[in-house]
Motif scaffolding. Structure first.
Motif, PDB file in Angstrom:
ATOM      1  N   MET A  57       1.922  -4.210 -11.966  1.00 28.45           N
ATOM      2  CA  MET A  57       1.037  -5.273 -11.651  1.00 28.45           C
ATOM      3  C   MET A  57       1.062  -5.520 -10.015  1.00 28.45           C
ATOM      4  O   MET A  57       1.882  -5.397  -9.335  1.00 28.45           O
ATOM      5  CB  MET A  57       1.643  -6.812 -12.052  1.00 28.45           C
ATOM      6  N   VAL A  58      -0.190  -5.577  -9.478  1.00 28.37           N
ATOM      7  CA  VAL A  58      -0.322  -5.526  -8.193  1.00 28.37           C
ATOM      8  C   VAL A  58      -0.648  -6.907  -7.833  1.00 28.37           C
ATOM      9  O   VAL A  58      -1.460  -7.697  -8.440  1.00 28.37           O
ATOM     10  CB  VAL A  58      -1.773  -4.761  -7.780  1.00 28.37           C
ATOM     11  N   ALA A  59      -0.045  -7.679  -6.605  1.00 27.72           N
ATOM     12  CA  ALA A  59      -0.306  -9.037  -6.364  1.00 27.72           C
ATOM     13  C   ALA A  59      -0.046  -9.144  -4.648  1.00 27.72           C
ATOM     14  O   ALA A  59       0.960  -9.385  -4.093  1.00 27.72           O
ATOM     15  CB  ALA A  59       0.914  -9.955  -6.942  1.00 27.72           C
ATOM     16  N   ALA A  60      -0.983  -8.371  -4.152  1.00 27.11           N
ATOM     17  CA  ALA A  60      -1.072  -8.043  -2.715  1.00 27.11           C
ATOM     18  C   ALA A  60      -2.528  -8.000  -2.142  1.00 27.11           C
ATOM     19  O   ALA A  60      -3.451  -8.259  -2.781  1.00 27.11           O
ATOM     20  CB  ALA A  60      -0.339  -6.807  -2.546  1.00 27.11           C
ATOM     21  N   GLY A  61      -2.725  -7.616  -0.874  1.00 28.14           N
ATOM     22  CA  GLY A  61      -4.244  -7.557  -0.344  1.00 28.14           C
ATOM     23  C   GLY A  61      -4.669  -8.970  -0.377  1.00 28.14           C
ATOM     24  O   GLY A  61      -6.088  -9.240  -0.512  1.00 28.14           O
ATOM     25  N   LEU A  62      -3.794 -10.156  -0.039  1.00 33.30           N
ATOM     26  CA  LEU A  62      -4.330 -11.392  -0.111  1.00 33.30           C
ATOM     27  C   LEU A  62      -5.243 -12.008   0.959  1.00 33.30           C
ATOM     28  O   LEU A  62      -5.702 -12.944   0.826  1.00 33.30           O
ATOM     29  CB  LEU A  62      -3.032 -12.349  -0.198  1.00 33.30           C
ATOM     30  N   SER A  63      -5.337 -11.133   1.944  1.00 29.34           N
ATOM     31  CA  SER A  63      -6.455 -11.285   2.916  1.00 29.34           C
ATOM     32  C   SER A  63      -6.274 -12.877   3.456  1.00 29.34           C
ATOM     33  O   SER A  63      -7.560 -13.405   3.687  1.00 29.34           O
ATOM     34  CB  SER A  63      -7.834 -11.036   2.364  1.00 29.34           C
ATOM     35  N   GLY A  64      -5.319 -13.397   3.586  1.00 26.73           N
ATOM     36  CA  GLY A  64      -5.179 -14.618   4.188  1.00 26.73           C
ATOM     37  C   GLY A  64      -5.439 -15.917   3.077  1.00 26.73           C
ATOM     38  O   GLY A  64      -5.146 -16.950   3.511  1.00 26.73           O
ATOM     39  N   HIS A  65      -5.468 -15.476   1.964  1.00 23.98           N
ATOM     40  CA  HIS A  65      -5.860 -16.343   0.865  1.00 23.98           C
ATOM     41  C   HIS A  65      -4.389 -16.833  -0.027  1.00 23.98           C
ATOM     42  O   HIS A  65      -4.452 -17.595  -0.727  1.00 23.98           O
ATOM     43  CB  HIS A  65      -6.771 -16.017  -0.167  1.00 23.98           C
ATOM     44  N   GLY A  66      -3.346 -15.995   0.308  1.00 28.02           N
ATOM     45  CA  GLY A  66      -2.176 -16.067  -0.674  1.00 28.02           C
ATOM     46  C   GLY A  66      -1.436 -17.269  -0.741  1.00 28.02           C
ATOM     47  O   GLY A  66      -1.199 -17.449  -1.843  1.00 28.02           O
ATOM     48  N   PHE A  67      -1.387 -18.177   0.212  1.00 30.40           N
ATOM     49  CA  PHE A  67      -0.559 -19.258   0.050  1.00 30.40           C
ATOM     50  C   PHE A  67      -1.282 -20.273  -0.896  1.00 30.40           C
ATOM     51  O   PHE A  67      -0.694 -20.974  -1.607  1.00 30.40           O
ATOM     52  CB  PHE A  67      -0.282 -19.975   1.517  1.00 30.40           C
ATOM     53  N   LYS A  68      -2.478 -20.315  -0.452  1.00 32.20           N
ATOM     54  CA  LYS A  68      -3.499 -21.263  -1.217  1.00 32.20           C
ATOM     55  C   LYS A  68      -3.177 -20.974  -3.064  1.00 32.20           C
ATOM     56  O   LYS A  68      -3.398 -22.010  -3.686  1.00 32.20           O
ATOM     57  CB  LYS A  68      -4.758 -21.358  -0.970  1.00 32.20           C
ATOM     58  N   PHE A  69      -3.104 -19.754  -3.251  1.00 34.57           N
ATOM     59  CA  PHE A  69      -3.190 -19.375  -4.673  1.00 34.57           C
ATOM     60  C   PHE A  69      -1.643 -19.113  -5.217  1.00 34.57           C
ATOM     61  O   PHE A  69      -1.617 -18.819  -6.653  1.00 34.57           O
ATOM     62  CB  PHE A  69      -3.991 -18.066  -4.903  1.00 34.57           C
ATOM     63  N   ALA A  70      -0.683 -19.303  -4.350  1.00 33.89           N
ATOM     64  CA  ALA A  70       0.774 -18.608  -5.005  1.00 33.89           C
ATOM     65  C   ALA A  70       1.056 -19.414  -6.249  1.00 33.89           C
ATOM     66  O   ALA A  70       1.502 -18.757  -7.201  1.00 33.89           O
ATOM     67  CB  ALA A  70       1.733 -19.151  -3.906  1.00 33.89           C
ATOM     68  N   ALA A  76       0.918  -1.303  -0.016  1.00 29.91           N
ATOM     69  CA  ALA A  76       0.107  -0.022  -0.203  1.00 29.91           C
ATOM     70  C   ALA A  76       0.839   1.198  -0.145  1.00 29.91           C
ATOM     71  O   ALA A  76       0.752   2.163  -0.763  1.00 29.91           O
ATOM     72  CB  ALA A  76      -1.060  -0.060   1.348  1.00 29.91           C
ATOM     73  N   ALA A  77       1.978   1.275   0.806  1.00 30.26           N
ATOM     74  CA  ALA A  77       2.869   2.451   0.997  1.00 30.26           C
ATOM     75  C   ALA A  77       3.620   2.719  -0.356  1.00 30.26           C
ATOM     76  O   ALA A  77       3.517   3.878  -0.864  1.00 30.26           O
ATOM     77  CB  ALA A  77       3.793   2.248   1.913  1.00 30.26           C
ATOM     78  N   LEU A  78       3.996   1.511  -0.992  1.00 32.77           N
ATOM     79  CA  LEU A  78       4.661   1.677  -2.289  1.00 32.77           C
ATOM     80  C   LEU A  78       3.761   2.178  -3.454  1.00 32.77           C
ATOM     81  O   LEU A  78       4.237   2.767  -4.395  1.00 32.77           O
ATOM     82  CB  LEU A  78       5.006   0.106  -2.781  1.00 32.77           C
ATOM     83  N   ALA A  79       2.536   1.619  -3.450  1.00 30.69           N
ATOM     84  CA  ALA A  79       1.526   2.246  -4.354  1.00 30.69           C
ATOM     85  C   ALA A  79       1.100   3.603  -4.041  1.00 30.69           C
ATOM     86  O   ALA A  79       0.865   4.431  -5.054  1.00 30.69           O
ATOM     87  CB  ALA A  79       0.458   1.305  -4.161  1.00 30.69           C
ATOM     88  N   ALA A  80       1.006   4.049  -2.957  1.00 29.98           N
ATOM     89  CA  ALA A  80       0.577   5.431  -2.601  1.00 29.98           C
ATOM     90  C   ALA A  80       1.877   6.356  -3.196  1.00 29.98           C
ATOM     91  O   ALA A  80       1.486   7.461  -3.589  1.00 29.98           O
ATOM     92  CB  ALA A  80       0.331   5.500  -1.096  1.00 29.98           C
ATOM     93  N   GLU A  81       3.019   6.012  -3.022  1.00 33.96           N
ATOM     94  CA  GLU A  81       4.016   6.723  -3.138  1.00 33.96           C
ATOM     95  C   GLU A  81       4.255   6.911  -4.769  1.00 33.96           C
ATOM     96  O   GLU A  81       4.617   7.963  -5.193  1.00 33.96           O
ATOM     97  CB  GLU A  81       5.417   6.179  -2.968  1.00 33.96           C
ATOM     98  N   CYS A  82       3.689   6.174  -5.621  1.00 35.67           N
ATOM     99  CA  CYS A  82       3.542   6.546  -7.185  1.00 35.67           C
ATOM    100  C   CYS A  82       2.340   6.751  -7.595  1.00 35.67           C
ATOM    101  O   CYS A  82       2.156   6.539  -8.706  1.00 35.67           O
ATOM    102  CB  CYS A  82       4.141   4.955  -7.675  1.00 35.67           C
ATOM    103  N   SER A  83       1.521   7.216  -6.645  1.00 35.39           N
ATOM    104  CA  SER A  83       0.045   7.851  -7.141  1.00 35.39           C
ATOM    105  C   SER A  83      -0.890   6.703  -7.650  1.00 35.39           C
ATOM    106  O   SER A  83      -1.532   7.158  -8.562  1.00 35.39           O
ATOM    107  CB  SER A  83       0.132   9.047  -8.090  1.00 35.39           C
ATOM    108  N   PRO A  88      -6.291   0.063  -1.352  1.00 39.59           N
ATOM    109  CA  PRO A  88      -7.096  -0.314   0.015  1.00 39.59           C
ATOM    110  C   PRO A  88      -6.613  -1.400   0.713  1.00 39.59           C
ATOM    111  O   PRO A  88      -7.435  -2.223   0.959  1.00 39.59           O
ATOM    112  CB  PRO A  88      -8.342  -0.293  -0.278  1.00 39.59           C
ATOM    113  N   ILE A  89      -5.460  -1.607   1.118  1.00 40.56           N
ATOM    114  CA  ILE A  89      -4.910  -2.547   1.753  1.00 40.56           C
ATOM    115  C   ILE A  89      -4.304  -2.077   3.262  1.00 40.56           C
ATOM    116  O   ILE A  89      -3.626  -1.074   3.267  1.00 40.56           O
ATOM    117  CB  ILE A  89      -3.440  -3.080   1.158  1.00 40.56           C
TER     118      ILE A  89
END
Length: 374
Positions: A331-344, A206-213, A217-218
């Protein structure tokens, strides 16, 4: 002279390392950056459960593919993931029975390995399971768990063997844009030029995304898992989750169980760089007592460990995966909401496809960042 890569991946969790491996395998020059070590964030503390059933069919379709990927790991991926097949039960309350059975029928029709069990069939599998208030359960025979650290290290080692540069301890400070497009990443030790950047930095995304405008919502929430050991003889059982009862559980070695919370009230917002990492035996016992209302084998189980980490959450509880239309090349690959490992494994494939063709797989459409962009 600036450093250069075809693609820069920020974040060396299971999603970032999967992306690096799939990209390197496709022939791209890859730089994988992490300010810490491989799987040092939420990936490393994950209980590693792989299962398919969710009330959200988009998640279920993707998760079923994830289960197959981990089950058949050695046919497709490097190293090992530590997959252990335990099966999994999702307890379903009476008010959700009709919708759940309709979902099960739909998923069975497209090849998902799951079935509906009535309460009597649940108790046949787990005799000490209390089914009060439940209509039945969804059973998944191929579900189980893996070792997320081992998985991430396997992806990273495989990517490195194919030429990817893995840089642990190198922090991405800013995603740099010029004339709107991404042109690289400023790190704590210099600039790396690239027209493709994968922001897989978990809650730091989120911070990296905000820094590049291109704000996202993470937010990070604290997540704890208590580990207990049952005294005396213990009968094997599948993993189990019960949203109304507020917990999930997975078996480990004989007599040992990981117990986590499904109570939204316990997902306290945190700063991922400075939060309380303590979780006392008293708190572990509170998790045990909650689960023991369903599973009498846990009565008297003793605390032997804990894991304290975080989720990177979105407002709708679903991942963010896809190109950001506000910043071509990102490309955004974040905000995984606890599901990230299942889908990696699947996310890594999708990221590589986007880099190579400019297109995302249709199955990833529900997770596109556009849903949060005005």
């Amino acid at each position: 002279m600036h450093e250069y890569a075809d693609v820069i991946v920020i974040g060396a969790g299971t999603t970032g390392t999967s992306a690096a491996w799939h990209l390197a395998r496709a022939g791209a020059s890859v730089r994988l950056l992490d300010k810490g070590a491989i799987a040092c964030g939420s990936s490393g503390a994950s209980p590693g459960i792989v299962r398919a059933y969710y009330a959200d069919l988009a998640l279920s379709h993707l998760a079923a593919q994830g289960v197959r990927a981990y089950r058949d790991w050695q046919q497709h991926y490097p190293g090992a993931c530590g997959y252990q097949r335990t099966g999994f039960l999702t307890g379903i309350p009476e008010h959700a029975q009709a919708a759940t059975q309709a979902n099960v029928a739909h998923l069975q029709a497209v090849g998902a390995a799951l079935e509906w069990l009535c309460t009597e069939q649940m108790r046949e599998r787990v005799p000490d399971l209390s089914t009060d208030g439940l209509a039945g359960a969804v059973y998944e025979p191929d579900a189980g768990y893996c070792d997320p650290r081992l998985t991430a290290r396997s992806f990273a080692a495989g990517a490195s063997a194919m030429g990817a540069v893995i840089e642990e301890g190198r922090a991405a400070r800013r995603i740099v844009r010029q004339a709107g497009r991404v042109i690289g990443v400023q790190t704590d030790s210099g600039f790396i030029a690239s027209g493709r950047v994968i922001n897989a930095a978990g809650p730091w995304a989120a911070a990296l995304a905000a820094e590049c405008s291109a704000p996202l919502p993470i937010h990070a929430t604290r997540h704890c898992v208590g580990i207990v050991e049952v005294c005396g003889t213990d009968q094997p059982m599948p993993g189990y989750c019960d949203r109304d009862a507020g917990f999930y559980l997975r078996p480990d070695s004989p007599g040992i169980y990981f117990i986590g919370s499904l109570s939204g009230a316990e997902g306290v917002p945190i700063d991922p760089d400075a939060f309380d990492r303590t979780f006392s035996d008293t708190q572990v016992l509170a998790y045990r007592d909650r689960a023991a209302q369903r599973l009498t084998r846990l009565l008297g189980a003793q605390p032997i460990g804990r894991r304290v980490s975080f989720f990177d959450d979105t407002p709708d509880g679903n991942p963010l995966l896809g190109p950001d239309p506000r910043a071509p090349g990102l490309m955004v690959a974040a905000g995984l909401s606890g599901h990230g490992f299942k889908f990696a494994p699947l996310f890594g494939q999708a990221i590589a496809q986007w880099v190579l063709t400019g297109e995302m797989p249709a199955a990833m459409a529900p997770f596109a960042p556009q849903r949060f962009i005005d």
